[in-house]
Design an enzyme around this catalytic site. Structure first.
Site, mmCIF file in Angstrom:
data_model
loop_
_atom_site.group_PDB
_atom_site.id
_atom_site.type_symbol
_atom_site.label_atom_id
_atom_site.label_comp_id
_atom_site.label_asym_id
_atom_site.label_seq_id
_atom_site.Cartn_x
_atom_site.Cartn_y
_atom_site.Cartn_z
ATOM 1 N N CYS A 21 17.650 30.078 -6.382
ATOM 2 C CA CYS A 21 17.556 28.649 -6.621
ATOM 3 C C CYS A 21 18.395 27.831 -5.646
ATOM 4 C CB CYS A 21 17.945 28.330 -8.057
ATOM 5 S SG CYS A 21 16.890 29.226 -9.210
ATOM 6 N N HIS B 229 23.081 19.531 -9.330
ATOM 7 C CA HIS B 229 22.172 20.615 -9.706
ATOM 8 C C HIS B 229 21.640 20.308 -11.109
ATOM 9 C CE1 HIS B 229 20.436 24.567 -9.951
ATOM 10 N NE2 HIS B 229 21.143 24.861 -11.007
ATOM 11 N N GLU C 260 29.398 22.704 -13.705
ATOM 12 C CA GLU C 260 29.247 21.755 -12.612
ATOM 13 C C GLU C 260 30.192 20.560 -12.767
ATOM 14 O OE1 GLU C 260 25.137 20.922 -12.041
ATOM 15 O OE2 GLU C 260 25.536 19.461 -10.467
ATOM 16 N N LYS D 30 16.382 16.719 -11.999
ATOM 17 C CA LYS D 30 15.669 17.758 -12.763
ATOM 18 C C LYS D 30 15.238 17.224 -14.130
ATOM 19 C CE LYS D 30 17.652 21.835 -10.564
ATOM 20 N NZ LYS D 30 18.775 21.268 -9.786
ATOM 21 N N HIS E 232 12.953 22.126 -12.838
ATOM 22 C CA HIS E 232 13.665 23.020 -11.935
ATOM 23 C C HIS E 232 12.641 23.920 -11.248
ATOM 24 C CE1 HIS E 232 16.363 25.619 -10.036
ATOM 25 N NE2 HIS E 232 17.134 26.000 -11.034
ATOM 26 N N PHE F 247 20.549 32.027 -9.494
ATOM 27 C CA PHE F 247 20.644 33.443 -9.830
ATOM 28 C C PHE F 247 20.971 34.234 -8.569
ATOM 29 C CE2 PHE F 247 17.706 33.608 -13.798
ATOM 30 C CZ PHE F 247 18.563 32.738 -14.442
#
Lengths: 85, 431, 414
Positions: free
Chosen positions: B169, B309, B320, B341, B346, B405
């Site tokens: 990602c 993010h 975050e 997002k 996402h 990930f």
């Protein structure tokens, strides 16, 4: 469905995620935290997903957060396997 | 040799909702969401049944029949975005193809086609020894995500360095970072840099189900993704592509190109402890931000906006928020931070580039896009997330971050080339 | 226009540790013992019943029991492509004599190339999805199948937290990973673990490859993969790969490195023009730019490790590119891949291992099974037996499906 025993739970854990070096699943692990046994969040999810399939029950998110040790899992699953009638 | 500067001179976007850069900006600057009940397949058996889908017809997007046949949905998005970017930049025909590079980010390859073809050759999962006689001749282009870079190269005429960057990602940021490096080091003068992914299909939806990472607000899909909100309950999968024309600054100036912004720094760090987990203290994302800010020679108060993010999972948004406080100090509380997002979901390997697109447009238009669906503060997330409504304000410098990930964290800094007071201040600090 | 000269900093990247898992052997010594002697490791696929498929011969990694090397916790959540990389990495770190405790974790990074993802793991989970339903898909699917799995797992296992990367450009990717390692070193990372592995010899993996129409049929292992031969009719797939430790020369010396296998002095990548454009393929340019980047003249190159596609049209392109740069029979050329098949992202890294050992031992490993060389007038192909020769400078080429070309130049370090 028959009850989930510690032996069958250990077998599921081994099959799904193996065992961390230096950890002995042979002893009394009921009260030990998964983290200390080398099982991370993914391993717990993998285990619960197996249990859901084999024992045909649904374990909600909130319940998973409370499953910190093998003993927790046995209690949770077996409580719900008891025939309702 | 003096440092070569890198600017963005073209942009193409295929994002959830209607395709095209302007439709994308219209959506994210209005605070509307494109998250809906999944229509790409029947989501009934799944735990999470929500996705942010592109309203995309490859023929209407101008793809040829052969392009449509040989590419996965992700490749089709990439082709459409590439063509829009190239047209937007009007790359001068004098550029040697040898000096044009390609860098495409992607997370899960050509996942839809891999799954569809698997169903055929395995007879819907019955056979382990799958039957090659039923395979499409394009199957090899599907298994290797590098076919995305080939398609972008063919569509743009590039013959310089080309590759796919596949850091999960973070790939959408890392691919732009790779293009930035290619130009800065002199391996190319122009790079088509961006990303594409199309993960909304059963296997990926099942993966996020199993991880319990996706939102279960199935009854309220338009408000399902709630980054930083107290009631957030997971991410919503998206899809799409954004592709940019990055160009060496002098080269762009000489041909009188319109410049969206300059890429001034890029950094990537790994967490080194878990493929999916994140610690509460925000350390690793904080490190990526600190590295990027140091490279940009910026102080926290030089930033005007952070494109977060903000995936909408409990874990990420907490991590975050802590990362911003670690890396930007007290100024983190005064900085507008938003997650698009909430509106476009996402899209895994693509989202980093789509968010860079939003960041560049924020600079271009002096507007900070909001975080949709943010209505209830979380004590663990106590910064300014620009709830619901966009803000018109000067935007000269933007930080955009990603996390993925595999334990990847990336940060990129974009800046206007306008000679504003704020921009001048930044350059003084840098000098 | 700035020309092709890059301002990539003053780093001198040297390769200080080698690790390999290959059809020819499960460590560097075993691989070299086979490769230098022209001992092919190709055979009929044994991993699954391949009798129903038109392509039977492959280069399989043999006698590799992942559980002997990879802890069971990690084994369950990873595909064989990652198992190969984990073991090759351990070998490389041992070879480099590195004590990771001497480094800050942010000074270390991992860059791997990959091509097919964890396709065997993926097939198992797709089967569960379609046979049992979404609930049957395991939690590890999300971290085992994707291309980034190997870099992520290596970064975690060895605590390498610097700028990590994942490159996908089919067979060229392994060299692109080295190019990226050089960039990362130039930006200040102290050591990079770089390389690539692939493991696509599972049923769905093979069927995906069959679709490209470039695989060689036939079941006689010594008659199927014949690059630069009149009988060339495709290539043979293989699995495995190699990993390296790459660090700056001065830092390697400062820490008392046991040995320096060679320096990465040049790298370049190009992509071929769109088919039908009539323009020349990008391989010659990749060679020229890499040599210029290295500051090496064609005459200084002692051997070329060719890509050796084994597909007549591609062989012709490669022979023309080598010929254009070096002149007719201007440099010895070899394709040790004829002993392993094409390992995709692992192929070029394995060639780099072989090339560095050729430098060490002054011996060019051969190309095998070539009975009727098509380009005998142009290419000085080293065949069947190793050729003793002083080897200081090596050019390694790799071409990836879809038009990717990459070239690296490696030299001995005195």
């Amino acid at each position: 469905m028959s009850e989930l025993t510690m032996d069958s739970l250990k077998a599921i854990m081994l099959r799904c995620s193996g065992v961390e070096e230096g950890v002995d699943l042979g002893g009394d692990i009921a009260g030990q935290e998964f983290r200390d046994l080398g099982y991370d969040s993914l391993a717990v999810l993998e285990m619960t997903s197996q249990i859901q399939r084999e024992y045909q029950l649904e374990i909600p998110d909130e319940a998973i957060e409370e499953l910190n040790s093998p003993g927790d899992v046995l209690r949770y699953v077996n409580d719900r396997l008891t025939p309702a009638a | 040799m003096s440092e070569r500067r890198v600017v963005m001179t073209g942009m193409g976007v295929v994002a959830p909702g209607d395709p095209g850069r302007e439709a994308f900006w219209d959506l994210v600057s209005s605070g509307r969401t494109a998250t809906r009940t999944i229509s790409l397949f029947d989501p009934a058996p799944f735990r999470s049944r929500i996705g942010a889908e592109c309203v995309f017809d490859p023929e209407r997007a101008g793809l040829s029949y052969q392009e449509i046949r040989r590419t996965d949905r992700a490749g089709q998005f990439a082709l459409a975005a590439t063509r829009e970017a190239v047209a937007d930049a009007g790359i001068d025909p004098g550029v040697s193809p040898h000096r044009i590079g390609v860098s495409v980010g992607n997370g899960v390859g050509n996942a839809i086609s891999m799954e569809q073809e698997y169903r055929v050759v395995s007879d819907n999962g019955r056979a382990w020894l799958v039957d090659h006689r039923y395979a499409t001749p394009h199957l090899y282009s599907y298994v290797m995500s590098s076919s995305l870079a080939t398609e972008v190269a063919w569509a743009s005429g590039a013959e310089g360095p080309a590759t796919v960057i596949s850091t999960g990602c973070c790939a959408g940021i890392d691919a732009v970072g790779y293009g930035f490096d290619l130009i800065q080091e002199g391996s190319a003068d122009v790079v088509l840099a961006g990303a594409a992914d199309a993960p909304i299909y059963p296997i990926t939806v099942a993966c996020f189900d199993t991880l319990r990472a996706s939102s279960t607000s199935n009854d309220d899909p338009e408000r399902a993704c709630r980054p930083f909100d107290r009631r957030r309950n997971g991410l919503v999968l998206g899809e799409g592509s954004a592709v940019f024309v990055l160009e060496e600054y002098e080269h762009a100036v000489q041909r009188n190109a319109r410049i969206y912004c300059e890429v001034i720094a890029y950094a990537a760090r790994a967490n080194g402890y878990h493929m999916t987990g994140l610690k509460e203290d925000g350390r690793e994302m904080g490190e990526a931000i600190i590295a990027a800010m140091a490279q940009a020679k910026l102080n926290p108060d030089d930033l005007d906006y952070v494109n977060a993010h903000g995936s909408g999972t409990r874990q990420n948004d907490r991590h975050e928020t802590a990362a911003y406080k670690r890396s930007l100090g007290e100024y983190a509380y005064r900085l507008p931070i938003s997650s698009i997002k909430s509106m476009v979901g996402h899209s895994l390997g693509a989202i980093g580039s789509i968010e860079i697109g939003a960041s560049a447009l924020a600079i271009d238009r002096n507007v900070v896009p909001p975080t949709a669906n943010y209505t209830e503060a979380d004590p663990e997330c106590d910064l300014d997330y620009v709830p619901l409504t966009a803000r018109e304000q000067p935007v000269d410098t933007v930080l955009s971050v990603g996390s993925g990930f595999g334990g990847f964290q990336s940060a990129i800094v974009l800046a206007s080339i306008r000679d504003t007071a704020r921009g001048a201040h930044r350059r003084r600090v840098a000098a | 226009m700035s020309g092709d000269v890059t301002n990539r900093g003053r780093v001198r990247p040297v390769i200080t540790g080698l690790g390999a898992i290959a059809p020819t052997g499960n460590d560097v010594a075993a691989h070299w013992a086979s490769a230098r002697n022209g001992k092919s490791a190709l055979g009929v696929i044994s991993r699954f019943d391949s009798s129903g498929y038109p392509v039977r011969v492959a280069g399989e990694v043999r006698d590799f029991i992942a559980a002997d090397h990879v802890p069971s916790r990690l084994l369950r959540e990873t595909d064989p492509m990652t198992h190969f990389a984990l073991v090759a990495t351990r070998q490389a770190l041992n070879d480099a004599g590195v004590n990771l405790a001497d480094y800050s974790d942010l000074d270390l990074a991992v860059i791997t190339a990959n091509s097919s993802g964890g396709v065997e793991f993926g097939q198992q989970e797709l089967q569960k999805l379609y046979q049992e339903g979404p609930h049957a898909v395991g939690a590890y699917m999300s971290i085992a199948w994707f291309y980034a799995a190997t870099t992520g797992q290596l970064s975690i296992r060895y605590g390498m937290r610097g700028p990590c990367g994942v490159i996908v450009s089919e067979q060229a990717g392994g060299l692109d990973a080295l190019g990226q390692a050089r960039r990362v070193l130039a930006r200040g990372t102290r050591m990079v673990l770089a390389g690539g592995t692939d493991a696509s010899l599972s049923p769905y993996g093979l069927v995906c490859q069959l679709a490209n129409g470039l695989l060689a049929d036939g079941d006689q292992p010594d008659r199927v993969y014949l690059p630069f031969d009149s009988g060339a009719h495709g290539y043979v797939p293989g699995e495995g790969g190699a990993m390296f430790t790459v660090e700056d020369l001065s830092m390697a010396r400062a820490r008392g490195v046991p040995r320096i296998h060679g320096e990465l002095v040049g790298y370049a990548a190009t992509v071929d023009p769109r088919p039908g454009s009539g323009s020349e393929p990008g391989l010659r340019r990749a060679i020229e730019v890499a040599l210029r980047d290295a500051g090496v003249t064609p005459g200084q190159v002692d051997v070329v490790f060719a890509d050796g596609a084994g597909v007549p049209a591609r062989d012709r392109q490669e022979a023309a590119a080598i010929n254009a740069v070096f002149g007719s029979r201007g440099v010895p050329v070899t394709v040790p891949k004829t002993m392993t098949g094409r390992l995709y992202a692992g192929g070029a890294p394995l060639d780099v291992v072989t090339a560095l050992l050729a430098i060490r031992d002054g011996e060019i490993p051969p190309t095998v099974n070539i009975a009727d060389p098509t380009y005998a007038a142009e290419l000085d192909l080293v065949r069947d037996r190793p050729r003793p020769a002083p080897v200081r400078t090596v050019l390694v080429l790799a071409r990836g499906f879809g038009g990717f070309n990459a070239a690296v130049v490696l030299t001995a370090v005195d």
